[in-house]
Design a protein around this motif. Structure first.
Motif, PDB file in Angstrom:
ATOM      1  N   UNK A 234     -22.099  31.766  54.325  1.00  0.00           N
ATOM      2  CA  UNK A 234     -22.452  31.449  52.946  1.00  0.00           C
ATOM      3  C   UNK A 234     -21.197  31.198  52.113  1.00  0.00           C
ATOM      4  N   UNK A 235     -20.184  32.014  52.315  1.00  0.00           N
ATOM      5  CA  UNK A 235     -18.939  31.875  51.551  1.00  0.00           C
ATOM      6  C   UNK A 235     -18.214  30.579  51.918  1.00  0.00           C
ATOM      7  N   UNK A 236     -18.217  30.225  53.176  1.00  0.00           N
ATOM      8  CA  UNK A 236     -17.463  29.061  53.648  1.00  0.00           C
ATOM      9  C   UNK A 236     -18.255  27.759  53.578  1.00  0.00           C
ATOM     10  N   UNK A 237     -19.436  27.767  53.023  1.00  0.00           N
ATOM     11  CA  UNK A 237     -20.241  26.560  52.898  1.00  0.00           C
ATOM     12  C   UNK A 237     -19.777  25.738  51.706  1.00  0.00           C
ATOM     13  N   UNK A 238     -19.708  24.444  51.881  1.00  0.00           N
ATOM     14  CA  UNK A 238     -19.343  23.550  50.790  1.00  0.00           C
ATOM     15  C   UNK A 238     -20.610  23.199  50.009  1.00  0.00           C
ATOM     16  N   UNK A 239     -20.583  23.465  48.709  1.00  0.00           N
ATOM     17  CA  UNK A 239     -21.768  23.244  47.870  1.00  0.00           C
ATOM     18  C   UNK A 239     -21.633  22.019  46.975  1.00  0.00           C
ATOM     19  N   UNK A 240     -20.548  21.266  47.089  1.00  0.00           N
ATOM     20  CA  UNK A 240     -20.327  20.127  46.210  1.00  0.00           C
ATOM     21  C   UNK A 240     -21.437  19.083  46.316  1.00  0.00           C
ATOM     22  N   UNK A 241     -21.954  18.865  47.484  1.00  0.00           N
ATOM     23  CA  UNK A 241     -23.004  17.843  47.648  1.00  0.00           C
ATOM     24  C   UNK A 241     -24.354  18.298  47.047  1.00  0.00           C
ATOM     25  N   UNK A 242     -24.517  19.601  46.888  1.00  0.00           N
ATOM     26  CA  UNK A 242     -25.780  20.147  46.356  1.00  0.00           C
ATOM     27  C   UNK A 242     -25.766  20.300  44.846  1.00  0.00           C
ATOM     28  N   UNK A 243     -24.586  20.327  44.257  1.00  0.00           N
ATOM     29  CA  UNK A 243     -24.469  20.601  42.837  1.00  0.00           C
ATOM     30  C   UNK A 243     -24.837  19.373  42.009  1.00  0.00           C
ATOM     31  N   UNK A 244     -25.738  19.543  41.056  1.00  0.00           N
ATOM     32  CA  UNK A 244     -26.159  18.450  40.166  1.00  0.00           C
ATOM     33  C   UNK A 244     -25.918  18.900  38.714  1.00  0.00           C
ATOM     34  N   UNK A 245     -24.932  18.291  38.049  1.00  0.00           N
ATOM     35  CA  UNK A 245     -24.652  18.701  36.669  1.00  0.00           C
ATOM     36  C   UNK A 245     -25.777  18.244  35.725  1.00  0.00           C
ATOM     37  N   UNK A 246     -26.010  19.045  34.713  1.00  0.00           N
ATOM     38  CA  UNK A 246     -26.996  18.703  33.683  1.00  0.00           C
ATOM     39  C   UNK A 246     -26.285  18.107  32.488  1.00  0.00           C
ATOM     40  N   UNK A 247     -26.329  16.811  32.378  1.00  0.00           N
ATOM     41  CA  UNK A 247     -25.675  16.132  31.244  1.00  0.00           C
ATOM     42  C   UNK A 247     -26.670  15.220  30.578  1.00  0.00           C
TER      43      UNK A 247
END
Length: 75
Positions: A62-75
């Motif tokens: 869990x710590x070493x997982x890359x979450x950049x592809x899952x993150x969706x900013x709310x703008x």
């Protein structure tokens, strides 16, 4: 403590305050029946929380997982 309805009526508010302060029930005897005045016992909402495992992976995964592809900013 057991009392009659007449004694309850004479001193209602003081007896109710006593039940609240001491947390001890008050018994009222009427027509051979015992009625009880008891303080409400509230359960802690925090004690009702059950721990749950929400992932099937290890902590290291869990710590070493890359979450950049899952993150969706709310703008």
């Amino acid at each position: 403590m057991t009392i009659t309805p007449s004694k309850l009526r004479e001193n209602l508010y003081n007896l109710l305050d006593s039940v609240i302060e001491t947390k001890e029930p008050l018994e009222v005897k009427r027509n051979g029946q015992i009625l009880m005045i008891v303080p409400e016992h509230k359960k802690s909402r925090l004690k009702a929380i059950q721990p749950k495992k929400i992932t099937s992976c290890s902590d290291d995964e869990l710590i070493n997982t890359s979450w950049e592809s899952e993150w969706k900013p709310f703008i």
